[in-house]
Scaffold this active site. Sequence first.
Site, PDB file in Angstrom:
ATOM      1  N   GLU A 111       0.849  -1.194   0.000  1.00  0.00           N
ATOM      2  CA  GLU A 111       0.000   0.000   0.000  1.00  0.00           C
ATOM      3  C   GLU A 111       0.884   1.243   0.000  1.00  0.00           C
ATOM      4  O   GLU A 111       1.763   1.389   0.856  1.00  0.00           O
ATOM      5  CB  GLU A 111      -0.876   0.040   1.270  1.00  0.00           C
ATOM      6  N   HIS A 185      -3.883  -3.277  -8.270  1.00  0.00           N
ATOM      7  CA  HIS A 185      -5.192  -3.745  -7.813  1.00  0.00           C
ATOM      8  C   HIS A 185      -6.219  -3.584  -8.937  1.00  0.00           C
ATOM      9  O   HIS A 185      -7.127  -4.403  -9.088  1.00  0.00           O
ATOM     10  CB  HIS A 185      -5.606  -2.948  -6.566  1.00  0.00           C
ATOM     11  N   ASP A 195      -7.249   1.604  -7.901  1.00  0.00           N
ATOM     12  CA  ASP A 195      -5.892   1.875  -7.423  1.00  0.00           C
ATOM     13  C   ASP A 195      -4.904   0.876  -8.027  1.00  0.00           C
ATOM     14  O   ASP A 195      -5.288  -0.250  -8.310  1.00  0.00           O
ATOM     15  CB  ASP A 195      -5.841   1.821  -5.882  1.00  0.00           C
TER      16      ASP A 195
HETATM   17 ZN   LIG Z   1      -6.228  -1.689  -3.418  1.00  0.00          ZN
END
Ligand SMILES: [Zn+2]
Length: 287
Positions: A111, A185, A195
């Site tokens: 992330e 993703h 994203d």
């Molecule tokens: Zn994601």
Amino acid sequence: MGACWHRRTSMRIDTHRLIGNDGAPVTFLKAAHSGGQIIPRFVVIHYTAGGSAEATARYFASDAARASAHFIISRDGAVIQQVPTDSAAWHAGKSSWQGLSGLNAHSIGIELANWGKLSRSPGGYASHTGTPVPASRVVLAAHRNAPDREEAWERFDAPQLAAAAEVATALLTAYGLTEDAIIGHDDIAPGRKIDPGPAFDMRAFRGAVAGRGEDGELAQDIRVVTAPAGLNLRTGPGIDFAPVALMPDGMRVRVVAPGAPWAFVAAREHGYDGPSGYAHTAWLRVI
Ligand SMILES: [Zn+2]
């Protein structure tokens, strides 16, 4: 060879933990949710749609969380690990790729702290929470899954991309994967997720991870020399390595291999690359 205390080690995976450039494991803050054992085959890039990496990490560590990831990388490049790399994190959700479904069972999730898609506000741009985002941090681009609609996205800065490239490189090395294993993703859940989106240049990122400087240039990885007396390019990462060239104040350089405090850069003049070597990053300003 002489003293090599300037030498910087690469990030690496040891016993399912990420070891940083300083040789110590990165900060580990255990996520509230993780799953069974996995053998990673892919590395999935996300953005947090959030503020600080620390805030997202604290959320993932809390009982309220309904998601988790192996790594969170801050805007300035600090890395937090939350799930060991041999365990599933809850980052992919319903997803499929190359004949596999449920990518949590087959992938590592990274992330990147980033607001993602922004909205236009009277003063400029704002995140989904209403946090103002200055125009200097905004990229206008269409998502490839909605190519007719240009939208605003928070940009990703070089320190964060460099750290992400180092983490990804460590993962590919540890699990015997190639850069094609790095996916978004929005690749594995295209109708549902946007994203990391168009502000994240996946092709350039894969190129940087593969060590290709030319077609894999990160657009944001151009720095400017900020040293009134000029800055030496050297043959190795330390002041005891011989100078290659003196770059004048204000010269633009391309970061070929990120690192701190020494990065391998190529001097850049009028669109072509000049001499290359190691430069101390304290004198290289992000532009
Ligand atoms: Zn994601």
